[in-house]
Design a protein around this motif. Structure first.
Motif, PDB file in Angstrom:
ATOM      1  N   ALA A 143      32.493  41.081  37.532  1.00 55.56           N
ATOM      2  CA  ALA A 143      32.466  39.701  37.211  1.00 55.56           C
ATOM      3  C   ALA A 143      33.738  39.220  38.014  1.00 55.56           C
ATOM      4  O   ALA A 143      33.797  38.091  38.382  1.00 55.56           O
ATOM      5  CB  ALA A 143      32.340  39.622  35.635  1.00 55.56           C
ATOM      6  N   TRP A 144      34.794  39.912  37.996  1.00 54.60           N
ATOM      7  CA  TRP A 144      35.973  39.381  38.325  1.00 54.60           C
ATOM      8  C   TRP A 144      35.933  39.250  39.865  1.00 54.60           C
ATOM      9  O   TRP A 144      36.493  38.457  40.547  1.00 54.60           O
ATOM     10  CB  TRP A 144      37.285  40.366  38.065  1.00 54.60           C
ATOM     11  N   ALA A 145      35.251  40.479  40.521  1.00 58.95           N
ATOM     12  CA  ALA A 145      35.424  40.435  41.905  1.00 58.95           C
ATOM     13  C   ALA A 145      34.566  39.145  42.499  1.00 58.95           C
ATOM     14  O   ALA A 145      34.933  38.598  43.584  1.00 58.95           O
ATOM     15  CB  ALA A 145      34.524  41.509  42.552  1.00 58.95           C
ATOM     16  N   ARG A 146      33.522  38.671  41.471  1.00 60.88           N
ATOM     17  CA  ARG A 146      32.719  37.533  41.931  1.00 60.88           C
ATOM     18  C   ARG A 146      33.786  36.334  41.910  1.00 60.88           C
ATOM     19  O   ARG A 146      33.372  35.357  42.936  1.00 60.88           O
ATOM     20  CB  ARG A 146      31.340  37.465  41.280  1.00 60.88           C
ATOM     21  N   ILE A 147      34.573  36.211  41.069  1.00 64.29           N
ATOM     22  CA  ILE A 147      35.280  35.156  40.923  1.00 64.29           C
ATOM     23  C   ILE A 147      36.326  35.155  41.960  1.00 64.29           C
ATOM     24  O   ILE A 147      36.777  34.163  42.779  1.00 64.29           O
ATOM     25  CB  ILE A 147      36.234  35.298  39.649  1.00 64.29           C
ATOM     26  N   VAL A 148      36.887  36.377  42.685  1.00 67.70           N
ATOM     27  CA  VAL A 148      37.793  36.400  43.635  1.00 67.70           C
ATOM     28  C   VAL A 148      37.002  35.983  44.806  1.00 67.70           C
ATOM     29  O   VAL A 148      37.783  35.256  45.601  1.00 67.70           O
ATOM     30  CB  VAL A 148      38.499  37.850  43.706  1.00 67.70           C
ATOM     31  N   ALA A 150      34.833  33.634  45.032  1.00 69.85           N
ATOM     32  CA  ALA A 150      34.603  32.440  44.953  1.00 69.85           C
ATOM     33  C   ALA A 150      36.093  31.763  45.368  1.00 69.85           C
ATOM     34  O   ALA A 150      35.963  30.840  45.938  1.00 69.85           O
ATOM     35  CB  ALA A 150      34.166  31.862  43.522  1.00 69.85           C
ATOM     36  N   TYR A 151      37.222  32.245  44.721  1.00 64.28           N
ATOM     37  CA  TYR A 151      38.368  31.862  45.202  1.00 64.28           C
ATOM     38  C   TYR A 151      38.701  31.733  46.684  1.00 64.28           C
ATOM     39  O   TYR A 151      39.207  30.795  47.359  1.00 64.28           O
ATOM     40  CB  TYR A 151      39.515  32.711  44.555  1.00 64.28           C
ATOM     41  N   GLN A 152      38.159  33.026  47.434  1.00 62.84           N
ATOM     42  CA  GLN A 152      38.304  33.126  48.723  1.00 62.84           C
ATOM     43  C   GLN A 152      37.709  32.036  49.506  1.00 62.84           C
ATOM     44  O   GLN A 152      37.966  31.311  50.504  1.00 62.84           O
ATOM     45  CB  GLN A 152      38.022  34.431  49.182  1.00 62.84           C
ATOM     46  N   ASP A 153      36.267  32.072  49.209  1.00 63.25           N
ATOM     47  CA  ASP A 153      35.235  30.985  49.774  1.00 63.25           C
ATOM     48  C   ASP A 153      35.867  29.615  49.719  1.00 63.25           C
ATOM     49  O   ASP A 153      35.658  28.687  50.496  1.00 63.25           O
ATOM     50  CB  ASP A 153      33.932  31.038  49.222  1.00 63.25           C
ATOM     51  N   ALA A 154      36.510  29.220  48.563  1.00 60.72           N
ATOM     52  CA  ALA A 154      37.050  27.849  48.559  1.00 60.72           C
ATOM     53  C   ALA A 154      38.622  27.871  49.089  1.00 60.72           C
ATOM     54  O   ALA A 154      39.000  26.691  49.108  1.00 60.72           O
ATOM     55  CB  ALA A 154      37.258  27.610  47.099  1.00 60.72           C
ATOM     56  N   GLY A 155      39.099  28.723  49.683  1.00 62.60           N
ATOM     57  CA  GLY A 155      40.458  28.680  50.254  1.00 62.60           C
ATOM     58  C   GLY A 155      41.371  28.611  49.492  1.00 62.60           C
ATOM     59  O   GLY A 155      42.525  28.263  49.631  1.00 62.60           O
TER      60      GLY A 155
END
Length: 209
Positions: A143-148, A150-155
């Protein structure tokens, strides 16, 4: 005979799990007997064994429930585009986890942090519990990896670090914070939030050139 409602069954199961949590936090898993649990919850053996076959099933249910709730909370946050920043996200999820168990105390102090440490100790000798913990831990990491991602995709986060590395680090921060509460006494989740916020603000020093 009157039919027992599901709400009553759920409330009784909650009563047993909470009482067992307090017992395990107070004396540890091996020093706690089922008689201690029966006394804590003020129920007959038949009433308790209707739900759980013994200590092993009790502790497994407690661990599975906590990890499941944490994973679901992070998965919910992962659906936001983008997710809240780590300082807000972690303090929110941990705050909810602790608040849900704030009524459980041992000698006037929160039982949950002590229970976490007891569970870690027990996993060294209990293969079944260790497997449950590994499975739950893997779910939280995913779950946390998916959040990361999403952070990376959003810059919002650098993209040259593996998401799983960040996930492991954030989990370590949360577990370490809980361990500190067990050892040194309660602390508000804002302490962890502010610490993460400060670390997130670090930037390379300006060049002398």
């Amino acid at each position: 005979m009157a039919r027992v409602s599901q709400a009553h069954l759920d409330a009784r199961r909650r009563q047993i799990l909470d009482g067992a949590s307090v017992c395990f936090a107070r004396n540890g898993f091996h020093a706690t007997s089922m008689q201690d649990v029966l006394k804590e919850v003020d129920l007959s053996a038949g009433a308790v064994y209707r739900y759980f076959s013994g200590k092993e099933e009790l502790i497994a249910a407690i661990v599975g429930e906590v990890l499941g709730q944490v994973r679901e909370a992070f998965e919910e946050e992962a659906r936001h585009i983008p997710p809240p920043p780590p300082d807000i996200l972690v303090s929110s999820v941990l705050g909810r986890t602790l608040a849900a168990r704030e009524a459980l105390t041992v000698d006037g102090r929160p039982a949950f942090p002590r229970l976490v440490v007891q569970v870690w100790t027990e996993t060294l000798r209990n293969d079944e519990l260790s497997a449950i913990l590994r499975e739950g831990y893997a779910g939280v990491r995913e779950a946390w990896a998916r959040i990361v991602v999403a952070y990376q995709d959003a810059g919002m986060m650098r993209s040259d670090v593996a998401p799983d590395h960040v996930a492991r680090t954030m989990i370590a921060a949360v577990l370490g914070f809980i361990a500190q509460q067990s050892l040194f006494g309660p602390a508000p989740v804002e302490v962890l939030r502010d610490g993460l916020r400060a670390l997130m603000s670090v930037s390379p020093p300006l060049s002398d050139a």
